[in-house]
Design an enzyme around this catalytic site. Structure first.
Site, PDB file in Angstrom:
ATOM      1  N   CYS A  14      -4.509   1.759  -4.534  1.00 53.82           N
ATOM      2  CA  CYS A  14      -3.896   2.861  -3.797  1.00 53.82           C
ATOM      3  C   CYS A  14      -2.621   3.358  -4.470  1.00 53.82           C
ATOM      4  O   CYS A  14      -2.333   4.570  -4.462  1.00 53.82           O
ATOM      5  CB  CYS A  14      -3.593   2.425  -2.368  1.00 53.82           C
TER       6      CYS A  14
ATOM      7  N   HIS B  38       0.886  -1.163   0.000  1.00 58.06           N
ATOM      8  CA  HIS B  38       0.000   0.000   0.000  1.00 58.06           C
ATOM      9  C   HIS B  38       0.919   1.207   0.000  1.00 58.06           C
ATOM     10  O   HIS B  38       2.020   1.161   0.549  1.00 58.06           O
ATOM     11  CB  HIS B  38      -0.881   0.021   1.265  1.00 58.06           C
TER      12      HIS B  38
END
Length: 195
Positions: free
Chosen positions: A113, A34
């Site tokens: 993301c 992420h």
């Protein structure tokens, strides 16, 4: 008059699977990560902007204290340098991306993301994030036709992978003056669609 400010930009990278597992595939130039973009304005106000999944057609963009993305393990911060921008320029870019990156548009391979962080970095600095951050998604996408569809998620999340959920941060790290929900209200809205 909107004054240009010094904005230090960095990418925070997190493990979304066990760090030991990521370490084993990292030598191949891969990993399940992420990322969020940290904006440190005038070395005083810092916030990290990220993108997460939820089932609603509202923004999936969220802001957290740098290094504190929920459900992930911080790995490394990658410095992207400094730029001169006004708060209005930053707000404008964030508003455009918040409208474009809705929670229900999240896709683990094609709109995650890392795609958001890349787009925000390009818009603010003219530079992309390092390729290794999102390489795994590209590799999987390129061989997806050879893998049974049962192994791909059908919704905005994948079992076993931590996908950060939108969070509401304290007022002082946000760049807009709109009213905020409490973190408890935001979590309830994300989990069951009610207030």
């Amino acid at each position: 008059m909107d004054v240009e400010r010094t904005v230090r930009v960095a990418v925070n990278v997190y493990d979304v699977i066990e760090p030991k597992t990521n370490d084993k595939i990292y030598w191949l130039g891969l990993g399940a990560f992420h990322s969020g973009l940290v904006l440190n304005i005038d070395h005083v106000m810092a916030a990290e902007y990220g993108f997460g999944a939820h089932p609603f057609p509202t923004s999936g963009v969220f802001v957290v204290e740098p290094g504190k993305a929920e459900g992930c393990i911080f790995r490394v911060r990658v410095d992207m340098g400094e730029v001169k921008l006004s708060l209005n320029q930053i707000r404008e870019v964030l508003s455009e991306l918040a409208a474009a990156f809705t929670g229900c548009s999240y896709d683990l391979l094609n709109r995650n993301c890392n795609h958001f962080t890349s787009e925000l970095a390009l818009r603010l600095t003219g530079r992309d994030i390092p390729g290794w951050i999102n390489r795994l998604g590209g590799v999987i996408e390129s061989v997806k036709c050879c893998i049974p569809t049962k192994y791909f998620p059908k919704g905005p999340s994948a079992e076993g992978i931590a996908i950060p959920q939108p969070q509401v941060a304290d007022e002082d790290v946000s760049l807009d003056d709109s009213p905020r929900q409490s973190p408890r209200e935001a979590k309830k809205l994300v989990s069951d669609g009610t207030k």
